[in-house]
Design a protein around this motif. Structure first.
Motif, PDB file in Angstrom:
ATOM      1  N   LEU A 100       0.270  -5.646  -8.567  1.00  0.00           N
ATOM      2  CA  LEU A 100      -0.579  -6.622  -7.894  1.00  0.00           C
ATOM      3  C   LEU A 100      -1.695  -5.974  -7.079  1.00  0.00           C
ATOM      4  O   LEU A 100      -2.809  -6.478  -7.051  1.00  0.00           O
ATOM      5  CB  LEU A 100       0.250  -7.535  -6.993  1.00  0.00           C
ATOM      6  CG  LEU A 100       0.977  -8.664  -7.696  1.00  0.00           C
ATOM      7  CD1 LEU A 100       1.812  -9.472  -6.718  1.00  0.00           C
ATOM      8  CD2 LEU A 100       0.005  -9.583  -8.417  1.00  0.00           C
ATOM      9  N   LEU A 101      -1.401  -4.885  -6.427  1.00  0.00           N
ATOM     10  CA  LEU A 101      -2.450  -4.208  -5.652  1.00  0.00           C
ATOM     11  C   LEU A 101      -3.596  -3.757  -6.546  1.00  0.00           C
ATOM     12  O   LEU A 101      -4.765  -3.991  -6.240  1.00  0.00           O
ATOM     13  CB  LEU A 101      -1.879  -3.003  -4.903  1.00  0.00           C
ATOM     14  CG  LEU A 101      -1.203  -3.283  -3.580  1.00  0.00           C
ATOM     15  CD1 LEU A 101      -0.668  -1.995  -2.976  1.00  0.00           C
ATOM     16  CD2 LEU A 101      -2.132  -3.961  -2.603  1.00  0.00           C
ATOM     17  N   LEU A 126       7.284  -9.355   0.729  1.00  0.00           N
ATOM     18  CA  LEU A 126       7.719 -10.197  -0.389  1.00  0.00           C
ATOM     19  C   LEU A 126       8.714  -9.461  -1.292  1.00  0.00           C
ATOM     20  O   LEU A 126       9.705 -10.043  -1.744  1.00  0.00           O
ATOM     21  CB  LEU A 126       6.521 -10.665  -1.218  1.00  0.00           C
ATOM     22  CG  LEU A 126       5.627 -11.707  -0.574  1.00  0.00           C
ATOM     23  CD1 LEU A 126       4.376 -11.936  -1.406  1.00  0.00           C
ATOM     24  CD2 LEU A 126       6.384 -13.011  -0.372  1.00  0.00           C
ATOM     25  N   GLU A 127       8.445  -8.199  -1.556  1.00  0.00           N
ATOM     26  CA  GLU A 127       9.375  -7.408  -2.363  1.00  0.00           C
ATOM     27  C   GLU A 127      10.737  -7.324  -1.700  1.00  0.00           C
ATOM     28  O   GLU A 127      11.768  -7.542  -2.339  1.00  0.00           O
ATOM     29  CB  GLU A 127       8.822  -5.991  -2.575  1.00  0.00           C
ATOM     30  CG  GLU A 127       7.775  -5.885  -3.637  1.00  0.00           C
ATOM     31  CD  GLU A 127       7.370  -4.444  -3.906  1.00  0.00           C
ATOM     32  OE1 GLU A 127       7.711  -3.538  -3.115  1.00  0.00           O
ATOM     33  OE2 GLU A 127       6.712  -4.210  -4.924  1.00  0.00           O
ATOM     34  N   THR A 159      -5.460  -6.973  -7.969  1.00  0.00           N
ATOM     35  CA  THR A 159      -6.259  -7.698  -6.977  1.00  0.00           C
ATOM     36  C   THR A 159      -7.454  -6.876  -6.515  1.00  0.00           C
ATOM     37  O   THR A 159      -8.529  -7.430  -6.304  1.00  0.00           O
ATOM     38  CB  THR A 159      -5.426  -8.130  -5.751  1.00  0.00           C
ATOM     39  OG1 THR A 159      -4.799  -6.997  -5.169  1.00  0.00           O
ATOM     40  CG2 THR A 159      -4.392  -9.161  -6.115  1.00  0.00           C
ATOM     41  N   LEU A 183       2.760  -7.739   0.527  1.00  0.00           N
ATOM     42  CA  LEU A 183       3.490  -7.534  -0.727  1.00  0.00           C
ATOM     43  C   LEU A 183       4.813  -6.811  -0.498  1.00  0.00           C
ATOM     44  O   LEU A 183       5.820  -7.129  -1.135  1.00  0.00           O
ATOM     45  CB  LEU A 183       2.633  -6.765  -1.735  1.00  0.00           C
ATOM     46  CG  LEU A 183       1.458  -7.540  -2.328  1.00  0.00           C
ATOM     47  CD1 LEU A 183       0.644  -6.636  -3.245  1.00  0.00           C
ATOM     48  CD2 LEU A 183       1.903  -8.780  -3.061  1.00  0.00           C
ATOM     49  N   TRP A 219      -2.797  -6.662   2.961  1.00  0.00           N
ATOM     50  CA  TRP A 219      -2.296  -7.199   1.693  1.00  0.00           C
ATOM     51  C   TRP A 219      -1.095  -6.368   1.225  1.00  0.00           C
ATOM     52  O   TRP A 219      -0.108  -6.891   0.746  1.00  0.00           O
ATOM     53  CB  TRP A 219      -3.434  -7.199   0.681  1.00  0.00           C
ATOM     54  CG  TRP A 219      -3.091  -7.668  -0.698  1.00  0.00           C
ATOM     55  CD1 TRP A 219      -3.332  -6.990  -1.851  1.00  0.00           C
ATOM     56  CD2 TRP A 219      -2.489  -8.898  -1.090  1.00  0.00           C
ATOM     57  NE1 TRP A 219      -2.910  -7.721  -2.928  1.00  0.00           N
ATOM     58  CE2 TRP A 219      -2.382  -8.911  -2.492  1.00  0.00           C
ATOM     59  CE3 TRP A 219      -2.015 -10.004  -0.398  1.00  0.00           C
ATOM     60  CZ2 TRP A 219      -1.829  -9.958  -3.213  1.00  0.00           C
ATOM     61  CZ3 TRP A 219      -1.463 -11.057  -1.116  1.00  0.00           C
ATOM     62  CH2 TRP A 219      -1.379 -11.030  -2.508  1.00  0.00           C
ATOM     63  N   LYS A 220      -1.190  -5.066   1.372  1.00  0.00           N
ATOM     64  CA  LYS A 220      -0.091  -4.187   0.977  1.00  0.00           C
ATOM     65  C   LYS A 220       1.178  -4.510   1.772  1.00  0.00           C
ATOM     66  O   LYS A 220       2.271  -4.584   1.214  1.00  0.00           O
ATOM     67  CB  LYS A 220      -0.493  -2.730   1.191  1.00  0.00           C
ATOM     68  CG  LYS A 220       0.561  -1.735   0.790  1.00  0.00           C
ATOM     69  CD  LYS A 220       0.060  -0.313   0.994  1.00  0.00           C
ATOM     70  CE  LYS A 220       1.116   0.701   0.619  1.00  0.00           C
ATOM     71  NZ  LYS A 220       0.621   2.070   0.815  1.00  0.00           N
ATOM     72  N   LEU A 253       6.512  -5.952  -6.928  1.00  0.00           N
ATOM     73  CA  LEU A 253       5.172  -6.513  -7.032  1.00  0.00           C
ATOM     74  C   LEU A 253       4.066  -5.531  -6.690  1.00  0.00           C
ATOM     75  O   LEU A 253       2.964  -5.619  -7.206  1.00  0.00           O
ATOM     76  CB  LEU A 253       5.029  -7.698  -6.045  1.00  0.00           C
ATOM     77  CG  LEU A 253       5.986  -8.856  -6.171  1.00  0.00           C
ATOM     78  CD1 LEU A 253       5.815  -9.791  -4.980  1.00  0.00           C
ATOM     79  CD2 LEU A 253       5.729  -9.589  -7.465  1.00  0.00           C
ATOM     80  N   LEU A 254       4.354  -4.632  -5.816  1.00  0.00           N
ATOM     81  CA  LEU A 254       3.334  -3.883  -5.118  1.00  0.00           C
ATOM     82  C   LEU A 254       2.288  -3.213  -6.010  1.00  0.00           C
ATOM     83  O   LEU A 254       1.114  -3.537  -5.940  1.00  0.00           O
ATOM     84  CB  LEU A 254       3.985  -2.849  -4.204  1.00  0.00           C
ATOM     85  CG  LEU A 254       3.054  -2.107  -3.274  1.00  0.00           C
ATOM     86  CD1 LEU A 254       2.335  -3.059  -2.352  1.00  0.00           C
ATOM     87  CD2 LEU A 254       3.810  -1.085  -2.483  1.00  0.00           C
TER      88      LEU A 254
END
Length: 124
Positions: A22-23, A10-11, A26, A7, A3-4, A18-19
């Protein structure tokens, strides 16, 4: 990809930050909801009962969450001590990298078997 890592991609691709937010969010939500809401895939218990050889779980999920989920769906008994978390092995060892699978095999889960990962990271 973890997941990391998703992200981070995506960044980089979108110029977003986001990292961290959101981490944290979530992880909190998953820790609260999964032990209550996780459900076994229909038929998995019968499938596991029929397997004539040792089984193991090799997951990207952290061990406390993994154990809580397996206990909730009453499947932990099929794996005993053969439950392995890539997160417990250190950074950069998540599936689809073979590290966690190889660790499971070497530790005690499976002996004298030919294993190969499929697209989901499941070993066949």
């Amino acid at each position: 990809m973890s997941w990391k890592e998703i992200l981070l991609v995506l960044e980089c691709e979108n110029g977003l930050l986001l990292l961290d937010a959101l981490l944290d969010e979530t992880e909190t939500i998953l820790d609260e909801r999964l032990p209550r809401e996780v459900k076994a895939i229909p038929g998995v218990r019968g499938f596991l009962e029929q397997l004539p050889f040792p089984r193991c779980v090799c997951s990207n999920t952290k061990m406390p969450r993994l154990e809580a989920m397996l206990a909730k769906v009453r499947l932990k008994e099929f794996f005993g001590e053969n439950i392995f978390s890539a997160k417990d092995r250190g950074e950069g060892r998540s599936k689809l990298k073979p590290d966690i699978f190889l660790y499971g095999v070497r530790t005690r889960a499976v002996r004298n078997r030919t294993l190969r990962p499929n697209a989901t990271g499941t070993m066949l």
